[in-house]
Enzyme design. Sequence first.
Site, PDB file in Angstrom:
ATOM      1  N   GLU A  42     -27.952  -6.535   5.253  1.00  0.00           N
ATOM      2  CA  GLU A  42     -29.069  -6.886   4.384  1.00  0.00           C
ATOM      3  C   GLU A  42     -28.894  -6.190   3.036  1.00  0.00           C
ATOM      4  OE1 GLU A  42     -32.173  -5.480   6.934  1.00  0.00           O
ATOM      5  OE2 GLU A  42     -31.608  -6.941   8.456  1.00  0.00           O
ATOM      6  N   GLU A  73     -31.289  -8.562  12.842  1.00  0.00           N
ATOM      7  CA  GLU A  73     -30.205  -7.648  13.214  1.00  0.00           C
ATOM      8  C   GLU A  73     -29.502  -8.059  14.497  1.00  0.00           C
ATOM      9  OE1 GLU A  73     -33.118  -6.670  12.015  1.00  0.00           O
ATOM     10  OE2 GLU A  73     -32.702  -5.372  10.305  1.00  0.00           O
ATOM     11  N   PHE A  96     -31.009   1.106   8.166  1.00  0.00           N
ATOM     12  CA  PHE A  96     -31.399   2.435   8.649  1.00  0.00           C
ATOM     13  C   PHE A  96     -31.069   2.469  10.142  1.00  0.00           C
ATOM     14  CE2 PHE A  96     -34.473   4.272   5.458  1.00  0.00           C
ATOM     15  CZ  PHE A  96     -34.537   3.211   4.579  1.00  0.00           C
ATOM     16  N   ASP A  98     -32.576   3.880  12.301  1.00  0.00           N
ATOM     17  CA  ASP A  98     -33.876   3.766  12.967  1.00  0.00           C
ATOM     18  C   ASP A  98     -34.165   2.352  13.456  1.00  0.00           C
ATOM     19  OD1 ASP A  98     -35.366   6.451  11.516  1.00  0.00           O
ATOM     20  OD2 ASP A  98     -33.773   5.457  10.409  1.00  0.00           O
ATOM     21  N   PHE A  99     -33.492   1.342  12.889  1.00  0.00           N
ATOM     22  CA  PHE A  99     -33.762  -0.042  13.275  1.00  0.00           C
ATOM     23  C   PHE A  99     -32.947  -0.462  14.505  1.00  0.00           C
ATOM     24  CE2 PHE A  99     -34.212  -0.887   8.399  1.00  0.00           C
ATOM     25  CZ  PHE A  99     -35.349  -0.090   8.360  1.00  0.00           C
ATOM     26  N   HIS A 142     -38.066   6.019   9.622  1.00  0.00           N
ATOM     27  CA  HIS A 142     -36.993   5.881   8.629  1.00  0.00           C
ATOM     28  C   HIS A 142     -36.251   7.180   8.361  1.00  0.00           C
ATOM     29  CE1 HIS A 142     -39.311   2.224   7.673  1.00  0.00           C
ATOM     30  NE2 HIS A 142     -38.254   1.772   7.046  1.00  0.00           N
TER      31      HIS A 142
HETATM   32  C1  LIG Z   1     -35.945  -4.398  11.482  1.00  0.00           C
HETATM   33  C2  LIG Z   1     -35.903  -4.009  10.043  1.00  0.00           C
HETATM   34  N1  LIG Z   1     -34.871  -4.427   9.293  1.00  0.00           N
HETATM   35  C3  LIG Z   1     -34.802  -4.105   7.994  1.00  0.00           C
HETATM   36  C4  LIG Z   1     -35.777  -3.340   7.399  1.00  0.00           C
HETATM   37  C5  LIG Z   1     -35.661  -2.916   5.941  1.00  0.00           C
HETATM   38  N2  LIG Z   1     -36.581  -3.661   5.116  1.00  0.00           N
HETATM   39  C6  LIG Z   1     -37.774  -3.144   4.758  1.00  0.00           C
HETATM   40  S1  LIG Z   1     -38.676  -4.188   3.833  1.00  0.00           S
HETATM   41  C7  LIG Z   1     -37.456  -5.359   3.894  1.00  0.00           C
HETATM   42  C8  LIG Z   1     -37.645  -6.668   3.209  1.00  0.00           C
HETATM   43  C9  LIG Z   1     -38.842  -7.358   3.730  1.00  0.00           C
HETATM   44  O1  LIG Z   1     -39.038  -8.549   3.065  1.00  0.00           O
HETATM   45  P1  LIG Z   1     -40.349  -9.358   3.337  1.00  0.00           P
HETATM   46  O2  LIG Z   1     -40.576  -9.462   4.792  1.00  0.00           O
HETATM   47  O3  LIG Z   1     -40.239 -10.635   2.585  1.00  0.00           O
HETATM   48  O4  LIG Z   1     -41.512  -8.467   2.762  1.00  0.00           O
HETATM   49  P2  LIG Z   1     -41.733  -7.995   1.253  1.00  0.00           P
HETATM   50  O5  LIG Z   1     -41.036  -6.702   1.115  1.00  0.00           O
HETATM   51  O6  LIG Z   1     -41.177  -9.055   0.372  1.00  0.00           O
HETATM   52  O7  LIG Z   1     -43.193  -7.860   1.116  1.00  0.00           O
HETATM   53  C10 LIG Z   1     -36.378  -4.911   4.614  1.00  0.00           C
HETATM   54  C11 LIG Z   1     -35.132  -5.674   4.862  1.00  0.00           C
HETATM   55  C12 LIG Z   1     -36.837  -2.910   8.222  1.00  0.00           C
HETATM   56  N3  LIG Z   1     -37.831  -2.131   7.745  1.00  0.00           N
HETATM   57  N4  LIG Z   1     -36.887  -3.271   9.513  1.00  0.00           N
END
Ligand SMILES: Cc1ncc(C[n+]2csc(CCOP(=O)(O)OP(=O)(O)O)c2C)c(N)n1
Lengths: 346, 346, 346, 346
Positions: A42, A73, A96, A98-99, A142
């Site tokens: 990502e 993932e 991370f 953590d995921f 995190h």
């Molecule tokens: C399982 C998991 N994968 C990746 C992340 C890292 N991450 C945090 S926010 C995000 C993007 C989220 O996008 P969206 O769902 O569109 O929400 P927005 O931030 O646009 O409000 C990512 C990839 C995470 N927190 N959890």
Amino acid sequence: MAQQEDNASDQQADRSLTMSRAMVEAIAHEMRANDEVFYMGEDVADYGGIFDSTQGLLEEFGRDRIMDVPISETAYLGAAVGAAQEGMRPIAELMFVDFFGVAMDQIYNQMAKNTYMSGGSVNVPMVLTAAVGGTYNDAAQHSQTLYGTFAHLPGMKVVVPSTAYDAKGLMHNAIRDDDPVVYMFHKRLMGIGWLPAPDGPKTGVPEDDYTIPFGSADVKREGADVTIVTLGLHVHRALEAAADLADDIDVEVVDLRTLVPLDTETILDSVAKTGHLVVVDEDYRSYGVTGEIIASVAEAALDDLEAVERVALPDVPIPYARPMEDEVIPGTDDITEAVRTARGDE
Amino acid sequence: MAQQEDNASDQQADRSLTMSRAMVEAIAHEMRANDEVFYMGEDVADYGGIFDSTQGLLEEFGRDRIMDVPISETAYLGAAVGAAQEGMRPIAELMFVDFFGVAMDQIYNQMAKNTYMSGGSVNVPMVLTAAVGGTYNDAAQHSQTLYGTFAHLPGMKVVVPSTAYDAKGLMHNAIRDDDPVVYMFHKRLMGIGWLPAPDGPKTGVPEDDYTIPFGSADVKREGADVTIVTLGLHVHRALEAAADLADDIDVEVVDLRTLVPLDTETILDSVAKTGHLVVVDEDYRSYGVTGEIIASVAEAALDDLEAVERVALPDVPIPYARPMEDEVIPGTDDITEAVRTARGDE
Amino acid sequence: MVAVNELQEMYENMVTARQYEERLQEEYLEGKQPAFDISAGPIPGELHLAAGHEAAGAGVCQHLRDDDTVTAPHRPHHVAIAKGVDLKRMTAEIFGRESGLSGGKGGHMHLFDPNVKFACSGIIAEGCPPAVGAGLAAKQRNTDSVAVAFLGEGAIDQGAFLESLNLASVQDLPVVFVVEDNDWAISMPKERVTDVENGAQRADGFGLHGARVDADDAVAVYDAARDAVGRARDGNGPSLLEVQVHRRMGHFMGDPEAYRPDEDKDAAQQRDSIERLEADLRANGVDDETIDDLRSRAHDRVEEAIEWAKDQPEPDPDDAYEDVFVNPPSGVTDSEPSTADTGGDD
Amino acid sequence: MVAVNELQEMYENMVTARQYEERLQEEYLEGKQPAFDISAGPIPGELHLAAGHEAAGAGVCQHLRDDDTVTAPHRPHHVAIAKGVDLKRMTAEIFGRESGLSGGKGGHMHLFDPNVKFACSGIIAEGCPPAVGAGLAAKQRNTDSVAVAFLGEGAIDQGAFLESLNLASVQDLPVVFVVEDNDWAISMPKERVTDVENGAQRADGFGLHGARVDADDAVAVYDAARDAVGRARDGNGPSLLEVQVHRRMGHFMGDPEAYRPDEDKDAAQQRDSIERLEADLRANGVDDETIDDLRSRAHDRVEEAIEWAKDQPEPDPDDAYEDVFVNPPSGVTDSEPSTADTGGDD
Ligand SMILES: Cc1ncc(C[n+]2csc(CCOP(=O)(O)OP(=O)(O)O)c2C)c(N)n1
Ligand SMILES: Cc1ncc(C[n+]2csc(CCOP(=O)(O)OP(=O)(O)O)c2C)c(N)n1
Ligand SMILES: [Mg+2]
Ligand SMILES: [Mg+2]
């Protein structure tokens, strides 16, 4: 062309790099050398990796080889497993560590076991990269390292660099290895713009490629009185503690560099010399790395042991607020204190 | 009405039950007493649980409280978390613990951490049940115990009964506990029709409800020479080994019963007496239970220790074929041998 | 048609959220300039601001009662405010203070207010299963409470969400899934991660009701949510509602947004749902004075919350050892501070 | 229209699978009667027979080449046979012999034959992501290979499958997902776990092509698979194909099927796809002699495989320590047998 490392501490190079630059350099090198290497994750393309793990690679290699993927993932780590089984050499990033919980089946039941379950007729030459660690108040979901969680389950090699030099050599080895390798880089060490690194991890790094074999711990400081066994960020905190104590106690610092395979020999040699063992890590205290190191020494050389101490995250989720996070993540002072306790002076 | 256990070995009862009957009896009792208790899982309704964990409950409590769910472990374990946060007391079954990887985020990042992350304003009174263990040739993805994996991560209490008596008392306590409890039952001990159990787990079980507090290990056999610390199926193998050795060596067998909390006191008391520690479990050897127990003793009472040995699954996925599975899952002979090694007679 | 007082309430919530985040931004940047250091300043760690998402929170929560459950993701402030979370304690939490909602343990991604049944998770889509569980609890208890899970459009590719759609659908639970589509998941535009333009289309595969609000418009959201929440409350099952919003800022504070075209940034600024709602208010005869009143009430509330929070004491480092369990194991507490391992750095 | 020789090939594959499983069943029950003991007899562990699923395997694999990848779930025999997996070595694997596909490490749920690119996983839906990865490798390497993931209808609620649909779709990968709908997931009928009657409807939410074959009919499957595989091979992206099959037996051997109505069991017996295809063959002018030839060829192949397998030696217990890695760490091998912990029981 590639050289096998002789002795990390002997290595000199004109340029110093941050840990992230060193890691990216190894990846770029391997991608140039082998079309089958690609990176998926990502925000690894245009963003260059949230922790700079792919900075600049999109420009050189394009979207097919530096591949952004949906927030799925399980699907994309599993796709890396599948592509690796076809003989490609994917590097897949879990942003991370953590995921891991959303994709652990692909990691531990497929990636790590398919070689064995196939009797070796299939292998899975992939690298799973993941950012680990706290110290910047990102709270319970995190900030973990989860070293013990990965090292406990068989079938994955587990690598944790602490310097730019090690990061490059270990990454070359990881990509060339025919088995699945989990490569855990500590956010605090990477030298990311938004998260200042301490000085330690920025080291001289040869321009040529070189490999650091897995299972070879590195004595980052020699000493006669107490052995500190540690890894990742805490190598630097241990070195700081050793420096603070230098007038009274001569501390040896062993950087494990890989948890699987574990270099028990180097640990035992050190403890045979010092008799005092302090194990330090940033993972949860119980049922993890510190327990394993102490038990390995107790099994193999109980008579050498005069004292053991462990310094780890107590068994609590990682709290957000600074005073509490500082409390639970082992600091230099905690290490100093543990070394003194091990020496019997409280 | 409920009684707190005084001493498990003193308890007598007219009837013996299999471990599964004892577990189901506790669940049924709690469901009668409290409308908020319900059970969800795959094949728990009409089938009665693949491992008889819900046998007969559908008839009494109906589909709303004995609830079959889609094969969506993340969704339904997470739904249990959500329902528990509303104050209900769900019991959710993960059919084989080996499947944890498809739902680990809900388990370790939500169920186990929400209490802490909310500063205690929210709690998660749920029980996660899961079948563990091998010995019937179900291979690498269906034979694990994963004790260390769960015990390492903070925020869950981890319970592993070895007898019907313990299974009932621990289940009562688990359901009444206001925190998340992972209750791991060993398939080989349940007394399932298709998987014969050894004699040990079938014990006398009082009809009334009673609780066994968490964090109280049980000395299943007293002895003066060597301490075996173990849990689950291997309690019975250790008892067998102790019986085999009885003429030469007087072995004490400590059944941990819970990994979190860990009853270090009972272990230390035993080692203070015997000086020789053998830790036995069915989980992977490295970075797990055996390391933790040895390290805890080394930390607290290094001087008491004359010898340590561990007997665990070597760090390999669990192979299918009988000769290999027998080889890797610790048997009675392996324990006997380790005890002899600990005593210095090879 | 929406009653004028409801329009005013939504407007006040939205303005409060916007002003709140503007102030947080100022506070957050303190100590982080000129060189950005995420771990410095009065608010360390990641901060995800929701400016541009306000209509989604306000329009949906306008239909919710205190006994309805809401789960929010990493970008929670606007939803928390609309749901009625205690603003002072929430602010104290974000500042990591003792009187924060979680005593400083959670931080901005982990806001829990059981009084209004609000919770967050920082793991993508993992708030969905607990929301399903809250819906399940409502059904089991035969109340007319509903549960709402908020998530981003980047989360609709995640198993936790997809499984939740199915579980809620097959069990006919009172759950509404609200997708806030801001076109971006960090640096990844929607079209790079899914082939479906309208995220509500995911509903089709599971047989549940789906709808999308194409404009970033509180009134349109209100209307669509009335239907979705109404269905749930009336026992007519779950819905999936996607709402167009705009990300007016970087993904998190410190995000350079180099990946994002300028036109896209500009467009997000121009489509301001707050201005739009203000126009609606005027069209409904609300005069300048009333609007000014609403704005200044929001302003005062925000200032008061921030001042109050900053006055609160920091938690004690040793508070970190509390709240792992609400029933801490008596006797054996692994998480207790011991001299050596947790002596503290401070 | 299907060419007669293709009909004959499918018929032979289907008859081989059916006869094979009938023989396996006999062998499996040896030593397990009168009291069923899953761990006894020449084939221990779980055994999931696919009688009634043959049309799905044969109809789809008829379009596949050796360089196309197939992943199968826990019920794999019919697919393996149709894909051309080495029947002798597969049988030896199921009997846990040294010359088995995996040297006895995998067993019936973990059949790997890299020569025809066949692999299994016993974890529901977790074969899907690796199939997506094989499709990705084909795309990256610009070959026209395709990948097919088989799964049961109970698996369509699992995140791993749903995420895979999206990833394959957004990256336009040459992947076909084949759902074998036998109406049951162990004891759970489809309608209890999803609201969607036609599982192919899942495709709609992700924008990929979906189709369902309603009759348990090899020719209909062949036709639908020609389209789906053809699309993939021609670069026109992934498909989801659901195929009606019937479970003629219990979920696994030893399943009492008490949950299943007699009419349903009877119906499964009556809708026999093999008889149906035999009628098709006759309608296409194939005479009795040819059909008898096909059947006896199948019979001989099955007998030969089983006899051969039973003649093979069992693996050495110490083989268990091999194949964790294909590049075993030199020097340090944690998985090596040590006297104490792995002395063996045998
Ligand atoms: C399982 C998991 N994968 C990746 C992340 C890292 N991450 C945090 S926010 C995000 C993007 C989220 O996008 P969206 O769902 O569109 O929400 P927005 O931030 O646009 O409000 C990512 C990839 C995470 N927190 N959890
Ligand atoms: C993640 C996971 N959950 C549960 C199981 C246990 N399990 C094995 S087969 C099965 C039923 C599968 O049903 P279906 O997908 O319809 O395939 P079928 O057995 O009918 O061929 C279940 C629940 C598993 N192996 N993996
Ligand atoms: Mg978004
Ligand atoms: Mg099925």
